[in-house]
Design a protein around this motif. Structure first.
Motif, PDB file in Angstrom:
ATOM      1  N   LEU A   4       0.813  -1.118  -0.084  1.00 53.17           N
ATOM      2  CA  LEU A   4       0.107   0.124   0.042  1.00 53.17           C
ATOM      3  C   LEU A   4       0.861   1.423  -0.086  1.00 53.17           C
ATOM      4  O   LEU A   4       0.228   2.249  -0.024  1.00 53.17           O
ATOM      5  CB  LEU A   4      -1.081   0.115   1.225  1.00 53.17           C
ATOM      6  CG  LEU A   4      -1.650  -1.159   1.401  1.00 53.17           C
ATOM      7  CD1 LEU A   4      -2.817  -1.056   2.571  1.00 53.17           C
ATOM      8  CD2 LEU A   4      -2.876  -1.172   0.047  1.00 53.17           C
ATOM      9  N   SER A   5       2.078   1.205  -0.195  1.00 49.36           N
ATOM     10  CA  SER A   5       2.925   2.430  -0.151  1.00 49.36           C
ATOM     11  C   SER A   5       2.620   3.542  -1.003  1.00 49.36           C
ATOM     12  O   SER A   5       2.861   4.753  -0.774  1.00 49.36           O
ATOM     13  CB  SER A   5       4.472   1.933  -0.426  1.00 49.36           C
ATOM     14  OG  SER A   5       4.909   1.162   0.675  1.00 49.36           O
ATOM     15  N   SER A   6       2.213   3.245  -2.490  1.00 52.60           N
ATOM     16  CA  SER A   6       1.880   3.956  -3.320  1.00 52.60           C
ATOM     17  C   SER A   6       0.591   4.007  -3.793  1.00 52.60           C
ATOM     18  O   SER A   6       0.186   4.906  -4.649  1.00 52.60           O
ATOM     19  CB  SER A   6       2.681   3.778  -4.440  1.00 52.60           C
ATOM     20  OG  SER A   6       4.154   3.807  -4.245  1.00 52.60           O
ATOM     21  N   ALA A   7      -0.359   3.271  -2.927  1.00 45.49           N
ATOM     22  CA  ALA A   7      -1.852   3.258  -3.116  1.00 45.49           C
ATOM     23  C   ALA A   7      -2.286   4.558  -3.224  1.00 45.49           C
ATOM     24  O   ALA A   7      -3.253   5.250  -4.423  1.00 45.49           O
ATOM     25  CB  ALA A   7      -2.485   2.350  -2.349  1.00 45.49           C
ATOM     26  N   GLY A   8      -2.054   5.587  -2.506  1.00 43.14           N
ATOM     27  CA  GLY A   8      -2.729   6.908  -2.412  1.00 43.14           C
ATOM     28  C   GLY A   8      -2.242   7.728  -3.392  1.00 43.14           C
ATOM     29  O   GLY A   8      -2.842   8.900  -3.678  1.00 43.14           O
ATOM     30  N   ALA A   9      -1.257   7.489  -4.185  1.00 41.63           N
ATOM     31  CA  ALA A   9      -0.649   8.213  -5.280  1.00 41.63           C
ATOM     32  C   ALA A   9      -1.512   7.918  -6.674  1.00 41.63           C
ATOM     33  O   ALA A   9      -1.646   8.372  -7.335  1.00 41.63           O
ATOM     34  CB  ALA A   9       0.504   8.607  -4.987  1.00 41.63           C
ATOM     35  N   ILE A  10      -1.194   6.368  -6.611  1.00 43.63           N
ATOM     36  CA  ILE A  10      -1.618   5.807  -7.828  1.00 43.63           C
ATOM     37  C   ILE A  10      -3.132   5.661  -7.994  1.00 43.63           C
ATOM     38  O   ILE A  10      -3.718   6.092  -9.364  1.00 43.63           O
ATOM     39  CB  ILE A  10      -1.062   4.497  -7.879  1.00 43.63           C
ATOM     40  CG1 ILE A  10       0.431   4.563  -8.116  1.00 43.63           C
ATOM     41  CG2 ILE A  10      -1.525   3.541  -9.471  1.00 43.63           C
ATOM     42  CD1 ILE A  10       1.159   3.178  -7.960  1.00 43.63           C
ATOM     43  N   PHE A  11      -3.837   5.375  -7.191  1.00 41.03           N
ATOM     44  CA  PHE A  11      -5.349   4.976  -7.461  1.00 41.03           C
ATOM     45  C   PHE A  11      -6.395   6.447  -6.842  1.00 41.03           C
ATOM     46  O   PHE A  11      -6.056   7.032  -6.066  1.00 41.03           O
ATOM     47  CB  PHE A  11      -5.860   3.841  -6.333  1.00 41.03           C
ATOM     48  CG  PHE A  11      -5.192   2.625  -6.684  1.00 41.03           C
ATOM     49  CD1 PHE A  11      -5.230   2.010  -7.786  1.00 41.03           C
ATOM     50  CD2 PHE A  11      -3.751   2.340  -5.747  1.00 41.03           C
ATOM     51  CE1 PHE A  11      -4.898   0.777  -8.207  1.00 41.03           C
ATOM     52  CE2 PHE A  11      -3.268   0.972  -6.220  1.00 41.03           C
ATOM     53  CZ  PHE A  11      -3.630   0.290  -7.320  1.00 41.03           C
ATOM     54  N   ASP A  12      -7.096   6.631  -7.653  1.00 44.12           N
ATOM     55  CA  ASP A  12      -8.180   7.591  -7.425  1.00 44.12           C
ATOM     56  C   ASP A  12      -8.694   7.521  -5.972  1.00 44.12           C
ATOM     57  O   ASP A  12      -8.953   6.468  -5.562  1.00 44.12           O
ATOM     58  CB  ASP A  12      -9.246   7.558  -8.345  1.00 44.12           C
ATOM     59  CG  ASP A  12     -10.297   8.520  -8.389  1.00 44.12           C
ATOM     60  OD1 ASP A  12     -10.107   9.690  -8.714  1.00 44.12           O
ATOM     61  OD2 ASP A  12     -11.485   8.415  -7.552  1.00 44.12           O
ATOM     62  N   GLU A  13      -8.885   8.716  -5.279  1.00 39.16           N
ATOM     63  CA  GLU A  13      -9.339   8.602  -3.860  1.00 39.16           C
ATOM     64  C   GLU A  13     -10.757   8.034  -3.815  1.00 39.16           C
ATOM     65  O   GLU A  13     -11.097   7.427  -2.827  1.00 39.16           O
ATOM     66  CB  GLU A  13      -8.974   9.983  -3.305  1.00 39.16           C
ATOM     67  CG  GLU A  13      -9.926  11.110  -3.906  1.00 39.16           C
ATOM     68  CD  GLU A  13      -9.733  12.524  -3.177  1.00 39.16           C
ATOM     69  OE1 GLU A  13     -10.494  13.160  -2.948  1.00 39.16           O
ATOM     70  OE2 GLU A  13      -8.286  12.661  -2.883  1.00 39.16           O
ATOM     71  N   LYS A  14     -11.625   8.420  -4.792  1.00 40.18           N
ATOM     72  CA  LYS A  14     -12.987   7.923  -4.694  1.00 40.18           C
ATOM     73  C   LYS A  14     -13.069   6.551  -4.924  1.00 40.18           C
ATOM     74  O   LYS A  14     -13.878   5.610  -4.182  1.00 40.18           O
ATOM     75  CB  LYS A  14     -13.819   8.851  -5.672  1.00 40.18           C
ATOM     76  CG  LYS A  14     -15.382   8.494  -5.627  1.00 40.18           C
ATOM     77  CD  LYS A  14     -16.080   8.727  -7.073  1.00 40.18           C
ATOM     78  CE  LYS A  14     -16.190  10.270  -7.232  1.00 40.18           C
ATOM     79  NZ  LYS A  14     -17.204  10.578  -8.325  1.00 40.18           N
ATOM     80  N   TYR A  15     -12.522   6.126  -5.892  1.00 44.76           N
ATOM     81  CA  TYR A  15     -12.393   4.740  -5.929  1.00 44.76           C
ATOM     82  C   TYR A  15     -11.727   3.948  -5.092  1.00 44.76           C
ATOM     83  O   TYR A  15     -12.233   2.874  -4.564  1.00 44.76           O
ATOM     84  CB  TYR A  15     -11.396   4.352  -7.394  1.00 44.76           C
ATOM     85  CG  TYR A  15     -11.036   2.861  -7.538  1.00 44.76           C
ATOM     86  CD1 TYR A  15     -12.059   2.292  -8.666  1.00 44.76           C
ATOM     87  CD2 TYR A  15     -10.095   2.069  -6.984  1.00 44.76           C
ATOM     88  CE1 TYR A  15     -11.835   0.898  -8.700  1.00 44.76           C
ATOM     89  CE2 TYR A  15     -10.058   0.868  -7.427  1.00 44.76           C
ATOM     90  CZ  TYR A  15     -10.882   0.130  -7.969  1.00 44.76           C
ATOM     91  OH  TYR A  15     -10.631  -1.111  -8.230  1.00 44.76           O
ATOM     92  N   LEU A  16     -10.600   4.270  -4.259  1.00 41.50           N
ATOM     93  CA  LEU A  16      -9.923   3.727  -3.260  1.00 41.50           C
ATOM     94  C   LEU A  16     -10.958   3.447  -2.013  1.00 41.50           C
ATOM     95  O   LEU A  16     -11.182   2.609  -1.405  1.00 41.50           O
ATOM     96  CB  LEU A  16      -8.676   4.665  -2.710  1.00 41.50           C
ATOM     97  CG  LEU A  16      -7.710   3.659  -1.967  1.00 41.50           C
ATOM     98  CD1 LEU A  16      -7.158   2.685  -2.573  1.00 41.50           C
ATOM     99  CD2 LEU A  16      -6.589   4.734  -1.830  1.00 41.50           C
TER     100      LEU A  16
END
Length: 305
Positions: free
Chosen positions: A95-107
């Motif tokens: 999850l290190s890069s999840a907040g940058a790669i994935f759209d926040e609404k989608y996440l």
């Protein structure tokens, strides 16, 4: 003059085929679909303005760290890749890069109900949490015969504000300035290989076959077989291009998706720019050659016309 007429006829025939017949055939074989939706209009909006990053960290450690690693926070994955693949069918994402790669609404929506967010209702059971009796029964009926998704739905377990806290925390620790290859490896490498660049899928083929029902293809030459426009739509929502595919909606941002496609192009079609530049030069060469050939013909045969 006769040559000009022949040339005009050729231009008309070729033009008709190129701008008429070919597009018609393409539209029949590949019907138009809606363009990529990076606003994720079908998903519920999330408000991060009041999110608590520290609380999000605690919630992440308590609810996510049992399956996911977070190397940026000094946490290795709790299971090695082989064990994780055997247990879940696919290696869980770090999850290190999840907040940058994935759209926040989608996440946020993925945490709440991963099957719905990933558009995999045709393959996996959806969460029936929070539905009234009638809809719950309908939901349970629709789940019959479907497999369980490897990630639990946290809808009903975590509140919307708690999910927002987790998303805010993931965004706060996310790696910045990732290369195209790094974005691909974070978003796609769990299932897909890029053999031409020595990148191998983290999940073994046999585990993926059991999990997805099919092996995930190597993407080394995908840019040539499908093209940039197809990939742009497919990655954003695979069901638009291939209904029933087990490939999930990945949920990456527009910027991240652009990097993924750029990397696929770098590996599978590294000479594209050089080829395009050469094509223009060749076209100019043939135009000049045609003019010279016509001038030569006029000079040699002028006495016969």
């Amino acid at each position: 003059m006769r040559e000009i007429k022949i040339l005009a006829i050729l231009i008309i025939v070729i033009g008709t085929i190129y701008w008429g017949v070919e597009p018609l055939a393409h539209s029949v074989m590949h019907p138009k679909v809606a363009p990529a939706d990076f606003n994720f209009e079908d998903l519920k909006a999330i408000d991060l303005s009041k999110a608590d990053v520290q609380k999000g960290k605690e919630l992440t450690m308590n609810n996510c760290a049992g399956c996911h690693g977070i190397k940026n926070a000094g946490m290795e994955a709790p299971m090695d890749a082989e064990s994780a693949a055997s247990s879940f069918g696919v290696v869980p994402l770090d999850l290190s890069s999840a907040g940058a790669i994935f759209d926040e609404k989608y996440l946020a929506n993925f945490i709440a109900d991963p099957v719905k967010a990933a558009i995999l209702e045709h393959k996996f059971k959806v969460s029936c949490e929070g539905l009234d009796d009638a809809n719950a029964k309908e939901c349970e009926k629709s789940n019959e015969g479907k497999a369980d998704y490897p990630m639990s739905a946290f809808k009903g377990v975590l509140s919307e504000s708690e999910i927002a806290d987790i998303v805010a925390y993931l965004k706060s620790i996310a790696s910045k300035d990732l290369s195209d290859k790094e974005v691909f490896m974070n978003a796609c490498q769990r299932c897909h290989s890029m053999k031409y660049d020595g990148v191998m899928a983290a999940t073994p083929d046999e585990n993926l076959k059991n999990y997805l029902g099919t092996k995930a293809p190597d993407l080394s030459m995908m840019i040539r077989s499908k093209g940039e426009n197809y990939l742009d739509i497919f990655i954003n929502n695979p069901q638009k291009e291939l209904v029933g595919t087990p490939m999930p909606r990945v949920g990456v941002t527009q910027a991240a998706q652009k990097q993924i496609i750029q990397y696929i192009e770098q590996v599978g079609d590294s000479s594209k720019n050089e080829r395009n530049a050469l094509g223009i030069k060749i076209m100019i060469f043939f135009v000049v050659l045609s003019v010279l050939a016509y001038a030569w013909k006029r000079k040699i045969w002028k006495d016969l016309h």
